[in-house]
Design a protein around this motif. Sequence first.
Motif, PDB file in Angstrom:
ATOM      1  N   ARG A  27      11.445 -13.608  17.168  1.00 45.85           N
ATOM      2  CA  ARG A  27      11.032 -14.761  16.374  1.00 45.85           C
ATOM      3  C   ARG A  27      10.113 -15.765  17.092  1.00 45.85           C
ATOM      4  N   THR A  31       7.304 -18.375  15.457  1.00 42.78           N
ATOM      5  CA  THR A  31       7.648 -19.762  15.133  1.00 42.78           C
ATOM      6  C   THR A  31       7.068 -20.785  16.105  1.00 42.78           C
ATOM      7  N   THR A  55      -0.662 -19.462   9.759  1.00 44.38           N
ATOM      8  CA  THR A  55       0.708 -19.864   9.425  1.00 44.38           C
ATOM      9  C   THR A  55       1.342 -18.936   8.393  1.00 44.38           C
ATOM     10  N   PRO A  58       3.267 -14.567   9.659  1.00 41.56           N
ATOM     11  CA  PRO A  58       4.584 -13.997  10.002  1.00 41.56           C
ATOM     12  C   PRO A  58       5.264 -13.228   8.877  1.00 41.56           C
ATOM     13  N   GLY A 150      14.372 -17.994  16.788  1.00 40.42           N
ATOM     14  CA  GLY A 150      13.534 -18.742  15.868  1.00 40.42           C
ATOM     15  C   GLY A 150      13.536 -20.225  16.144  1.00 40.42           C
ATOM     16  N   GLY A 153      11.434 -21.253  19.528  1.00 35.48           N
ATOM     17  CA  GLY A 153       9.982 -21.318  19.436  1.00 35.48           C
ATOM     18  C   GLY A 153       9.456 -22.736  19.268  1.00 35.48           C
ATOM     19  N   PRO A 154       9.795 -23.422  18.176  1.00 32.07           N
ATOM     20  CA  PRO A 154       9.302 -24.790  17.997  1.00 32.07           C
ATOM     21  C   PRO A 154       9.945 -25.806  18.932  1.00 32.07           C
ATOM     22  N   TYR A 231      11.622 -20.257   4.768  1.00 34.04           N
ATOM     23  CA  TYR A 231      10.244 -20.571   5.144  1.00 34.04           C
ATOM     24  C   TYR A 231       9.780 -21.883   4.508  1.00 34.04           C
ATOM     25  N   PHE A 234      11.594 -24.755   6.539  1.00 32.44           N
ATOM     26  CA  PHE A 234      11.035 -24.967   7.867  1.00 32.44           C
ATOM     27  C   PHE A 234       9.601 -25.470   7.797  1.00 32.44           C
ATOM     28  N   GLY A 235       8.884 -25.108   6.733  1.00 32.56           N
ATOM     29  CA  GLY A 235       7.504 -25.538   6.622  1.00 32.56           C
ATOM     30  C   GLY A 235       7.315 -26.895   5.967  1.00 32.56           C
ATOM     31  N   ALA A 259      18.595 -26.086  11.531  1.00 37.35           N
ATOM     32  CA  ALA A 259      18.527 -24.934  12.429  1.00 37.35           C
ATOM     33  C   ALA A 259      19.848 -24.723  13.168  1.00 37.35           C
TER      34      ALA A 259
END
Length: 400
Positions: A27, A31, A55, A58, A150, A153-154, A231, A234-235, A259
């Motif tokens: 992931r 991400t 974006t 994925p 996941g 990543g951010p 998605y 998270f977006g 999360a």
Amino acid sequence: MTPATRQRAHSVGVLMLAVAVAAVNLRPGATAIGPVLEELRAGLDMGAGAAGLLTALPPLCFGLGGAAAVTLARRIGLSGSIAAGLVAATAALLLRVLTDVEPVFLALTVVALLAMALGNVLVPAWIKHDGAGADVILMTVFSTGLVVGGALGPLVTAPVAEHLGGWRVALGGWSALMAVALPLWIWLAAHERGRGADEAAPLQAPEGRMASSPTAVAMTALFGMQSMHAYIQFGWLPQIYRDHGLSAAHAGALQAVLAGVGVLGALLMPTVAARTTNLTPYILSFGALLVGGYLGLLVAPTTVPWLWALLLGVSGFAFPLTIALITARTRASAVTAQLSGFVQPIGYLFAALGPLAVGLIHAATGGWTLVLVLLMLSAVPFTLAGLRVARPVYVDDELA
């Protein structure tokens, strides 16, 4: 021999380590882009259209790559295919940060995501084939690794970019983490090739088309719906909070709540899937929580904002539940692979439409009311699909 009676090819410790190092790497490469997208665009002189495509890649690549996973596994084996995916992803993640050419960066991103898609689909089948009685704990490790990876990543990318050398170092660092998994999986692939044909899991296609299984179709719908919501959340969830007056830091903290709750779900739901004969109460609860979270965002977004993030996070337990059911609703590893290769590609391709549709509706209306109402209504097909999956039926039997 059945999975229950076949002797494990490796110790449980080796199996857990292999699943963990694979899952946590499937992931972050996808991400990690968001937190450094602005700096990446400046560094590559990337336009808004290309950034939008980046974006959206994925779920699209996870769908397309996952569709080819079972075919590849029939040729070179389960372990060999997973290892090949990890090698290709490692190389692509590293090479993409070394280029200054936008199309090359995008192409290498596609390669990395397609390669990661192999693990998405094939690790559950590998668990079914080599787990030999340890399926539940291995699926718990797998789903937890996906969620943790996941979130990493951010969470990690922005601080690394700020303090340790910019977006190239931050994104390239994920190739180093993935490289850690290579020795073990290359060894597993070599070990697999030395075993007999049956033990190496040639994955002959089961009799009957997967679309003829009502459980497989319902599982695909549930996976697609839940992935679409994930998605979208998270977006767009931070932006919804910010548009109602919360600070960027507060919105980010609420995203972290969502999360963090997901990690708890990943730890719990594989056991629930394996040991609970009636999953109906769980499905109904997830549907109700999904409606409650979006309703709260609609009528009182800033009153108890953490509660809406919490409700949506718990409704997202449907994701690890569906992943766990891929092994829990199958007997043979070939059927597990076929089911995973059916559910995930179609589900991810469907999920890719969600964030795009939300963006278009928000741009057309200038607000979030219609978006949130439509998301609440989507809980109906979400729940109906889940109720069909909740039945204790094996896909192998439906195909037969």
